[in-house]
Design a protein around this motif. Sequence first.
Motif, PDB file in Angstrom:
ATOM      1  N   GLN A  58      -1.653 -13.701  -6.080  1.00 29.81           N
ATOM      2  CA  GLN A  58      -0.331 -13.194  -6.396  1.00 29.81           C
ATOM      3  C   GLN A  58       0.191 -13.957  -7.605  1.00 29.81           C
ATOM      4  O   GLN A  58      -0.009 -15.170  -7.712  1.00 29.81           O
ATOM      5  CB  GLN A  58       0.617 -13.383  -5.208  1.00 29.81           C
ATOM      6  N   VAL A  59       0.842 -13.246  -8.497  1.00 23.71           N
ATOM      7  CA  VAL A  59       1.418 -13.886  -9.674  1.00 23.71           C
ATOM      8  C   VAL A  59       2.539 -14.801  -9.240  1.00 23.71           C
ATOM      9  O   VAL A  59       3.416 -14.385  -8.484  1.00 23.71           O
ATOM     10  CB  VAL A  59       1.936 -12.844 -10.687  1.00 23.71           C
TER      11      VAL A  59
ATOM     12  N   LEU B  27       0.838  -1.203   0.000  1.00 19.38           N
ATOM     13  CA  LEU B  27       0.000   0.000   0.000  1.00 19.38           C
ATOM     14  C   LEU B  27       0.870   1.249   0.000  1.00 19.38           C
ATOM     15  O   LEU B  27       0.737   2.094  -0.874  1.00 19.38           O
ATOM     16  CB  LEU B  27      -0.962   0.013   1.182  1.00 19.38           C
ATOM     17  N   GLU B  28       1.771   1.360   0.953  1.00 22.32           N
ATOM     18  CA  GLU B  28       2.609   2.552   1.051  1.00 22.32           C
ATOM     19  C   GLU B  28       3.493   2.677  -0.186  1.00 22.32           C
ATOM     20  O   GLU B  28       4.288   1.797  -0.481  1.00 22.32           O
ATOM     21  CB  GLU B  28       3.474   2.477   2.317  1.00 22.32           C
TER      22      GLU B  28
ATOM     23  N   LEU C 237      -0.566  -3.403  -7.115  1.00 22.40           N
ATOM     24  CA  LEU C 237      -1.861  -3.881  -6.638  1.00 22.40           C
ATOM     25  C   LEU C 237      -2.912  -3.610  -7.710  1.00 22.40           C
ATOM     26  O   LEU C 237      -2.988  -2.499  -8.235  1.00 22.40           O
ATOM     27  CB  LEU C 237      -2.219  -3.153  -5.340  1.00 22.40           C
ATOM     28  N   VAL C 238      -3.681  -4.647  -8.040  1.00 22.31           N
ATOM     29  CA  VAL C 238      -4.747  -4.527  -9.027  1.00 22.31           C
ATOM     30  C   VAL C 238      -6.061  -4.902  -8.357  1.00 22.31           C
ATOM     31  O   VAL C 238      -6.170  -5.983  -7.752  1.00 22.31           O
ATOM     32  CB  VAL C 238      -4.505  -5.451 -10.244  1.00 22.31           C
ATOM     33  N   PHE C 239      -7.042  -4.015  -8.452  1.00 26.77           N
ATOM     34  CA  PHE C 239      -8.383  -4.311  -7.967  1.00 26.77           C
ATOM     35  C   PHE C 239      -9.250  -4.707  -9.150  1.00 26.77           C
ATOM     36  O   PHE C 239      -9.369  -3.962 -10.122  1.00 26.77           O
ATOM     37  CB  PHE C 239      -9.007  -3.091  -7.270  1.00 26.77           C
TER      38      PHE C 239
ATOM     39  N   LEU D  16      -0.040  -7.949  -6.123  1.00 27.26           N
ATOM     40  CA  LEU D  16      -1.247  -8.642  -5.669  1.00 27.26           C
ATOM     41  C   LEU D  16      -2.441  -8.222  -6.520  1.00 27.26           C
ATOM     42  O   LEU D  16      -2.486  -7.108  -7.047  1.00 27.26           O
ATOM     43  CB  LEU D  16      -1.549  -8.313  -4.203  1.00 27.26           C
ATOM     44  N   VAL D  17      -3.398  -9.139  -6.619  1.00 25.72           N
ATOM     45  CA  VAL D  17      -4.657  -8.892  -7.308  1.00 25.72           C
ATOM     46  C   VAL D  17      -5.766  -9.162  -6.305  1.00 25.72           C
ATOM     47  O   VAL D  17      -5.842 -10.259  -5.743  1.00 25.72           O
ATOM     48  CB  VAL D  17      -4.821  -9.816  -8.536  1.00 25.72           C
TER      49      VAL D  17
END
Length: 192
Positions: free
Chosen positions: A189-190, A43-44, A118-120, A150-151
């Motif tokens: 996660q990939v 996040l950061e 990060l993908v939403f 991360l997805v």
Amino acid sequence: MRIIAGQFKGRPIDAPAGDATRPTVDRVREALFSSLISIGGPLEGACVLDAFAGSGALGIESLSRGAARAVFCECDPKAHRVVVSNLARCKVGRDRACVLRADVFNSAARLGPVPFNLVFLDPPYRYAPEEALSIPACLAASGMLAEGALVAYEFDAKSGGAVRERAEAAGFSLLADKRYGKTGVAILQVEG
């Protein structure tokens, strides 16, 4: 709806009118971010893609919690205007947010050169898991996902088995799989 935590905590945000979008309710959004934090999600300073932005709640929540930049992709003109309005309400400038009025399935080249941490994915439930998961798979194949990206995939809880199967087939590790009423959320996660 409101922003739950961080810099914009408590700020109200609008949802697009009608039933063309299905905004992530505060309770599910809070649980999703708790899960991301507990698994050490980025996040950061992260670069985030809100692939089916709707209201932009997921991307704005990420920015509120320290993400450096977010790209919002929304093809519906009304929802696009709501995302722009919600960003303005939170005083998020173009240096931190890019809002594309585009179909995410055909817009990989327009998403920007920065790899996403990060993908939403919060698509309409009519999209099958293989369709929705084709987006991060394409991003990974194009080098547009950072290492360890991360997805967070929100889906109709009835399709949980198909989500797990398709995620594995697409080369994702399942880190979390939760249910909130009719909503399922998987954090992937990939592998690699």
